[in-house]
Design a protein around this motif. Structure first.
Motif, PDB file in Angstrom:
ATOM      1  N   ALA A 159      41.955  86.542 -27.382  1.00 28.23           N
ATOM      2  CA  ALA A 159      42.104  85.419 -27.762  1.00 28.23           C
ATOM      3  C   ALA A 159      43.097  85.084 -28.605  1.00 28.23           C
ATOM      4  O   ALA A 159      44.230  84.312 -28.531  1.00 28.23           O
ATOM      5  N   VAL A 205      44.641  77.648 -21.477  1.00 28.84           N
ATOM      6  CA  VAL A 205      43.592  78.051 -20.505  1.00 28.84           C
ATOM      7  C   VAL A 205      43.122  79.346 -20.931  1.00 28.84           C
ATOM      8  O   VAL A 205      42.002  79.827 -20.958  1.00 28.84           O
ATOM      9  N   GLY A 206      44.205  80.477 -21.112  1.00 23.84           N
ATOM     10  CA  GLY A 206      43.850  81.815 -21.188  1.00 23.84           C
ATOM     11  C   GLY A 206      42.941  82.038 -22.393  1.00 23.84           C
ATOM     12  O   GLY A 206      41.989  82.737 -22.690  1.00 23.84           O
ATOM     13  N   GLY A 208      41.302  79.556 -24.038  1.00 24.19           N
ATOM     14  CA  GLY A 208      39.992  78.913 -23.968  1.00 24.19           C
ATOM     15  C   GLY A 208      38.702  79.696 -23.232  1.00 24.19           C
ATOM     16  O   GLY A 208      37.644  79.950 -23.543  1.00 24.19           O
ATOM     17  N   ILE A 209      39.390  80.353 -22.285  1.00 23.81           N
ATOM     18  CA  ILE A 209      38.502  81.520 -21.703  1.00 23.81           C
ATOM     19  C   ILE A 209      38.077  82.559 -22.391  1.00 23.81           C
ATOM     20  O   ILE A 209      36.769  83.005 -22.599  1.00 23.81           O
ATOM     21  N   CYS A 210      39.068  83.080 -23.076  1.00 22.78           N
ATOM     22  CA  CYS A 210      38.795  84.184 -24.151  1.00 22.78           C
ATOM     23  C   CYS A 210      37.784  83.497 -25.233  1.00 22.78           C
ATOM     24  O   CYS A 210      36.881  84.501 -25.532  1.00 22.78           O
ATOM     25  N   GLN A 229      34.862  79.098 -15.243  1.00 26.26           N
ATOM     26  CA  GLN A 229      35.863  78.030 -15.873  1.00 26.26           C
ATOM     27  C   GLN A 229      37.095  77.812 -15.131  1.00 26.26           C
ATOM     28  O   GLN A 229      37.592  76.646 -15.023  1.00 26.26           O
ATOM     29  N   ASN A 283      35.507  76.021 -23.081  1.00 30.03           N
ATOM     30  CA  ASN A 283      36.729  75.551 -23.535  1.00 30.03           C
ATOM     31  C   ASN A 283      38.148  75.836 -22.616  1.00 30.03           C
ATOM     32  O   ASN A 283      38.920  74.868 -22.439  1.00 30.03           O
ATOM     33  N   GLY A 284      38.011  76.912 -21.886  1.00 31.27           N
ATOM     34  CA  GLY A 284      39.193  77.144 -20.860  1.00 31.27           C
ATOM     35  C   GLY A 284      39.063  76.308 -19.633  1.00 31.27           C
ATOM     36  O   GLY A 284      40.000  75.639 -19.146  1.00 31.27           O
TER      37      GLY A 284
END
Length: 466
Positions: A159, A205-206, A208-210, A229, A283-284
């Motif tokens: 993140a 996006v990265g 958000g995923i983390c 996601q 979020n991602g």
């Protein structure tokens, strides 16, 4: 003339702030009165906006220093000067979270509407390489140092890597547009304008995923969130774009253009996606849905010959960002830094991560541009500087991990990410802006001096693509 403009704006904002403060202070509701009194939520946000606007004006006197640098310093000042912080107060976590989410929505919307999908497809190799290779190299390097140097968990470290690798469109795009208008380095500037949006999308996006994995407890049990996601965000964005187009509530060939109406509808959908995704811990996926929605809507407008609607809506969004959202966001993020709780050891490690990650990013730029025939070494060197500034993405996302912390350890990790992101903004944004301004006339060639061989190579490539 500039002094008169400053005085005029000071009077206007003082009147607006006074009127809004009195409206809250004289309200019949006790909670509304409390929000408008010193230290109340409205009082803090109104003063943050007021100070942010004048910090931006002050930055114009020390150009090319970006306004956001002065706005962050102003926020730190409001938070840490004893006499002032007791009278202004600090924004609550909920209030600052809403400000950051609205700012993130505007960042994603502006990036999505500005992205020319057709041009990106034609130059996918060059744009994709410049957007992904440097960011990935910096992300992996920063994540590795986060694990080894800061001692944070793997998911949190990645993140951090995605948080640090997104360049600031607010710093990079305006000079690129100006240089292109002046006929200097147009090929390089076109590449910057297209790749910068992709870079921002990839990093948001990265991250958000983390961050979703971190919020879900991390580990293999949260691995399902990654494909969920990606698939959910892609489907939701396409579905929303199609539904809005069919509904006829935005500009269409048979409906007159209205920038304010279109902007309100687009932002409402983006905010709905972001807040819903935040509630679901996705979020991602929410960020991806917003990007896909805006890119798809913009492409449909272009295919229908509605470029004016797209341009006017983008301009409206830019005004909203420059006049209100950006000053408020950067002051709020500056107010989140408590100097009395600052850990000197963490600050030193954070600076090391920023420095080493920047070197990895510069090497990534050189690697990504080595096969672009239209660029010489001086232009590639300029790109390494243009790919340096960090600000908007970091300010909007810096506190996400801290806000979702569930225990002392996660809160400590969140503080480390916040401190690193703030230092990254304060170091790279002014440094990058100054380098762009100083080296652009020295490293970029005027358009009329491009070698004939390069022009022929570019023409042949375009003809093959067609």
């Amino acid at each position: 003339m500039r002094r008169l403009a400053v005085v005029r704006e000071a009077v206007i904002w003082a009147l607006v702030l006074s009127a809004l403060y009195l409206a809250c202070a004289t309200a019949s509701s006790a909670s509304t009165r409390a929000a408008g009194t010193g230290g109340g939520t409205f009082f803090v946000l109104a003063n943050a906006l007021f100070v942010g606007r004048f910090a931006g004006i002050f930055a114009s006197f020390i150009a090319p220093t970006p306004p956001l640098s002065c706005q962050i310093v102003a926020g730190i000042f409001l938070r840490n000067v004893p006499w002032i912080n007791t009278r202004v107060g600090v924004a609550t976590r909920d209030a600052s979270g809403i400000v950051r989410t609205v700012a993130l929505g505007l960042i994603l919307t502006r990036a999505g509407l500005a992205l020319d999908a057709g041009d990106a497809r034609r130059r996918i190799k060059d744009v994709g390489s410049l957007a992904l290779v440097p960011s990935t190299m910096e992300m992996v390097t920063s994540a590795g140092m986060g694990i080894g140097v800061l001692g944070i968990p793997t998911a949190t470290a990645f993140a951090l890597g995605f948080l640090l690798c997104g360049i600031s469109l607010a710093v990079v795009v305006p000079p690129a547009v100006r240089l292109k208008r002046e006929g200097k380095g147009s090929t390089v500037c076109d590449l910057i304008l297209c790749a910068s949006s992709f870079d921002g999308i990839y990093c948001v996006v990265g991250f958000g995923i983390c961050a979703g994995v971190v919020g879900g407890g991390g580990g293999a049990s949260s691995a399902w969130r990654v494909p969920a996601q990606l698939a959910g965000g892609l489907f939701a964005g396409l579905a929303a774009s199609r539904a809005i187009s069919l509904s006829g509530i935005v500009t269409a060939p048979e409906r007159a253009s209205s920038a304010s109406s279109d902007s309100a509808i687009i932002m409402s959908i983006v905010m709905l996606a972001l807040f819903a995704a935040k509630e679901l811990g996705m979020n991602g996926g929410g960020a991806l849905a917003c990007i896909v929605f805006c890119v798809s809507l913009g492409s449909e407008w272009k295919s229908q010959g509605l470029e004016n609607a797209l341009k006017e809506t983008s301009m409206f969004m830019n005004v909203l960002w420059n006049e209100f959202t950006a000053p408020l966001l950067f002051v709020i993020i500056g107010m989140s830094l408590d100097l009395t709780a600052l850990d000197g050891a963490v600050a030193g490690k954070a600076i090391a991560i920023i420095f080493v990650g920047g070197i990895a990013r510069a090497l990534g730029v050189l690697l990504a541009t080595q096969r672009i025939p239209s660029m010489n070494w001086s232009e590639r060197a300029f790109l390494t500087m243009a790919w340096t500034p960090k600000a908007t993405i970091q300010a909007a996302l810096a506190s996400v991990v801290l806000d979702q912390a569930k225990d002392v350890d996660e809160e400590s990790d969140g503080q480390k990410l916040l401190q690193t992101a703030l230092l990254c903004i304060l170091i790279t944004a002014p440094l990058g802006a100054w380098c762009i301004e100083y080296f652009a006339p020295r490293l970029l060639r005027p358009d009329d001096e491009m070698p004939v061989v390069v022009v022929e190579v570019l023409k042949s490539k375009e003809e093959r693509k067609v």
